[in-house]
Structure formats: structure tokens, C-alpha cells
Write an enzyme that holds these catalytic residues in place. Structure first.
Site, mmCIF file in Angstrom:
data_model
loop_
_atom_site.group_PDB
_atom_site.id
_atom_site.type_symbol
_atom_site.label_atom_id
_atom_site.label_comp_id
_atom_site.label_asym_id
_atom_site.label_seq_id
_atom_site.Cartn_x
_atom_site.Cartn_y
_atom_site.Cartn_z
ATOM 1 N N HIS A 126 0.811 -1.230 0.000
ATOM 2 C CA HIS A 126 0.000 0.000 0.000
ATOM 3 C C HIS A 126 0.839 1.274 0.000
ATOM 4 O O HIS A 126 0.287 2.369 -0.132
ATOM 5 C CB HIS A 126 -0.946 0.029 1.201
ATOM 6 C CG HIS A 126 -1.992 -1.042 1.170
ATOM 7 N ND1 HIS A 126 -2.843 -1.210 0.100
ATOM 8 C CD2 HIS A 126 -2.303 -2.010 2.062
ATOM 9 C CE1 HIS A 126 -3.655 -2.234 0.343
ATOM 10 N NE2 HIS A 126 -3.342 -2.748 1.518
ATOM 11 N N ASP A 163 -2.852 -10.837 -2.190
ATOM 12 C CA ASP A 163 -3.414 -10.252 -0.965
ATOM 13 C C ASP A 163 -4.857 -9.814 -1.256
ATOM 14 O O ASP A 163 -5.187 -9.440 -2.381
ATOM 15 C CB ASP A 163 -2.564 -9.054 -0.556
ATOM 16 C CG ASP A 163 -2.945 -8.480 0.795
ATOM 17 O OD1 ASP A 163 -2.239 -8.758 1.773
ATOM 18 O OD2 ASP A 163 -3.957 -7.740 0.858
ATOM 19 N N HIS A 165 -6.356 -7.235 -0.433
ATOM 20 C CA HIS A 165 -6.470 -5.802 -0.709
ATOM 21 C C HIS A 165 -5.695 -5.452 -1.985
ATOM 22 O O HIS A 165 -4.672 -6.082 -2.284
ATOM 23 C CB HIS A 165 -5.899 -4.987 0.465
ATOM 24 C CG HIS A 165 -6.578 -5.267 1.767
ATOM 25 N ND1 HIS A 165 -6.079 -6.180 2.687
ATOM 26 C CD2 HIS A 165 -7.724 -4.778 2.294
ATOM 27 C CE1 HIS A 165 -6.899 -6.226 3.736
ATOM 28 N NE2 HIS A 165 -7.906 -5.389 3.526
ATOM 29 N N ASP A 247 -4.783 -12.741 3.622
ATOM 30 C CA ASP A 247 -6.020 -12.234 4.223
ATOM 31 C C ASP A 247 -7.252 -12.519 3.361
ATOM 32 O O ASP A 247 -8.365 -12.150 3.726
ATOM 33 C CB ASP A 247 -5.907 -10.730 4.556
ATOM 34 C CG ASP A 247 -5.146 -9.942 3.509
ATOM 35 O OD1 ASP A 247 -4.851 -10.500 2.429
ATOM 36 O OD2 ASP A 247 -4.845 -8.764 3.772
#
Ligand code: ZN
Length: 310
Positions: A126, A163, A165, A247
Site C-alpha cells: 500500500h 493479498d 487488498h 487475508d
């Protein structure tokens, strides 16, 4: 050839405070899982610190100096944004997280090992070149990709991100550069709200497949098989770097993608066979998210087991 595991006790000293999901226990759970006899064949090394030169291939100098200058006294913490925290040990952890991926790239490109897994925190995908966030300080995988190009003259590097995200920080680096590729499945809507399928980069060097909540294994596998892997095949990478976040697992408290542990073995197997075709099998993977300790340990074991081909 073997697989290299790179980690460091300094990752435990990145103290995000009570009740933070991105906590030191995550790394303890990963390392405990990889202490099993099944992983006795792993080579192991301590993560070095990344150099300023390595970091500055992705982040401007003033960004790097600002992050490294945040060193609160022991026991205190600084909020970087609503969910990104730095403690006394965070700057060193961030330096070694980026350094671990660089060391993995070195080991794989020098032919010392076939693949590498960097068990690190903080995660990185991120972090854009000039904005930290989403628990991330430096973009570890982008720094690894740039190191491969700058130090070894590797032409085409692909970053694959499973991931849950979207790695908008990584995409920001890849987007304008046709020598890089970014492919991501991610739950949508979900933090950070980016990663539309309409974002193609240059000539399709960015492939985003947003997946709705409760998508599960079949849609996840179809996204990779039908959308990302064919485009990655056309890109023909010389090196694969993986943003390995776990996740998406059905037990994870931060998302609802509902993946099974075996899905992480499956995607790793798929990436390895693509790497065998184009990149002499060279894969460097770095830990990103994964917030249920049991699922994280189990899925990491499946991922690393696949890297080791056990
Ligand atoms: Zn994540």
C-alpha cells in the site's frame, strides 16, 4: 536448488500497539509454522537493512528520510495515518523488510537458490512512492523489482499480488513503466478502494480483477486462470515477485473473500510453472497481509511448501 527463508527478530520490534491487526504475533505464527520438520530443507538468512540507494529507486529521498526520522521513544508510538503506526523499532523493521526482498532477489538472481520467501513486517504494497498507509511504510516488492533491474539488468519483472487488498502503491510504480507488470486479485469494495478492472497501465501491464465478497475458490482461481495468467504469459517476465498476503483466507477477520488454504498452494504452483516457462523458475515472495494467526500460519506453510516443491 533450494528455497531461502529471510526474516529477522527486528520485525517483532515494530510495535503497532494493542488491538492492531498487523501485530508481531503474525510473524511469530509464520516462523513457528516454518519451524516444522517439513521445512528443514529451507535455507535461512537474517534480513539485512536496505540501503538508501535501494530505497530511493522507488521512494524520493525526502520520503525515505522522513520515515526513517520517525523514531519515538521506547513504549511510545506515532500514528502515520488512521491505521499505520510507527514505534521505536519500526524504522529498522521497515529497512529490513525492504532489505529482505532485496536479499531474496540477490540470492535468486545469483543462482544460489531457486526461490525465496521474505517473512517480513511491516508489509509494503500500500505504500506509494510518497505516501505511506495501510500498515505499509516502504514498498518492499517494488524496491525488489527495481533492484533486479538496476543491479542485474533484468529487463522484465512481474509483481503478482494475491493479498485480499489492492496494492495501489505497487500499481503506482508499475503503471507508467512497460518493463514492469502488476496482476492483482482483491476484494472489492474494500480498502483502499482502488483496483478497477478498467485500469490497464501501458499495453495491459496492469491487470486488476476485483472480486465481490464471498467469491470463494472458484472465482479466485478463474480470475487468475482466465484473466491474469494469460496476460502475464504474454508479458513473459524474467523474474516473478509475489505480494503474498493471506487475508483472503475464509478465517480472516478483515475481509470476506472466503478462500481455502489450498487456494494459496494452487496459485503458488501456477506462478511457479509460469516462472519455469519464462523466468528460469525465479520467484521471490514477500509476506503482505493475513490477520487470523491460524489461517496465516497454515496458508504460509502451503505457499512456502509449494515454493520448495514439497
Ligand atoms: Zn491485505
Amino acid at each position: 536448488m533450494s528455497t531461502l527463508l529471510i526474516s529477522h527478530p527486528a520485525f517483532l520490534a515494530h510495535d503497532t500497539g494493542p488491538h492492531h491487526p498487523e501485530r508481531p504475533e503474525r510473524l511469530r505464527a509464520v516462523m513457528a509454522a516454518l519451524d516444522d520438520a517439513a521445512f528443514a530443507g529451507l535455507e535461512r538468512m537474517a534480513a539485512p537493512t536496505a540501503t538508501l540507494e535501494q530505497l530511493m529507486r522507488v521512494h524520493p529521498r525526502n520520503y525515505v528520510e522522513t520515515i526513517l526520522g520517525i523514531r519515538p521513544p521506547d513504549g511510545e508510538r506515532v500514528m502515520i495515518d488512521g491505521d499505520t503506526v510507527m514505534s521505536a523499532g519500526s524504522a529498522e523493521a521497515a529497512l529490513r523488510a525492504a532489505g529482505a526482498v532485496v536479499a531474496g532477489v540477490d540470492a535468486v538472481l545469483e543462482g544460489r537458490v531457486a526461490s525465496a520467501f521474505a517473512a517480513v513486517r511491516p508489509p509494503g504494497h500500500h505504500a506509494t512512492p510518497d505516501i505511506p498507509g495501510g500498515f505499509c511504510l516502504f514498498n518492499n516488492v517494488a524496491i525488489g523489482a527495481r533492484h533486479a533491474q538496476a543491479r542485474y539488468g533484468v529487463e522484465r519483472v512481474a509483481i503478482l499480488d494475491f493479498d485480499v487488498h489492492h496494492g495501489q502503491g505497487t500499481q503506482a510504480v508499475v503503471d507508467p513503466d512497460a518493463t514492469l507488470f502488476y496482476g492483482s486479485t482483491h476484494q472489492f469494495p474494500l480498502y483502499p478502494g482502488t483496483g478497477s478492472a478498467r485500469e490497464h497501465g501501458i499495453d495491459g501491464n496492469v491487470v486488476n480483477v476485483p472480486l465481490g465478497p464471498d467469491s470463494g475458490s472458484a472465482q479466485f482461481r478463474a480470475a487468475w486462470s482466465e484473466r491474469i495468467l494469460p496476460q502475464l504469459d504474454r508479458f513473459a517476465p524474467d523474474l516473478l515477485i509475489v505480494s503474498a498476503g493471506f487475508d483472503g483466507h475464509k478465517r480472516d477477520p478483515l475481509a470476506q473473500l472466503e478462500l481455502e488454504t489450498e487456494d494459496f498452494r494452487w496459485i503458488t504452483d501456477e506462478l511457479l510453472s509460469l516462472a519455469a516457462r519464462h523466468a528460469r523458475g525465479r520467484v521471490v515472495s514477500a509476506l503482505e497481509g493475513g490477520y487470523d494467526l491460524e489461517a496465516l500460519a497454515e496458508a504460509t506453510a502451503a505457499h512456502v511448501g509449494s515454493l520448495m516443491r514439497v
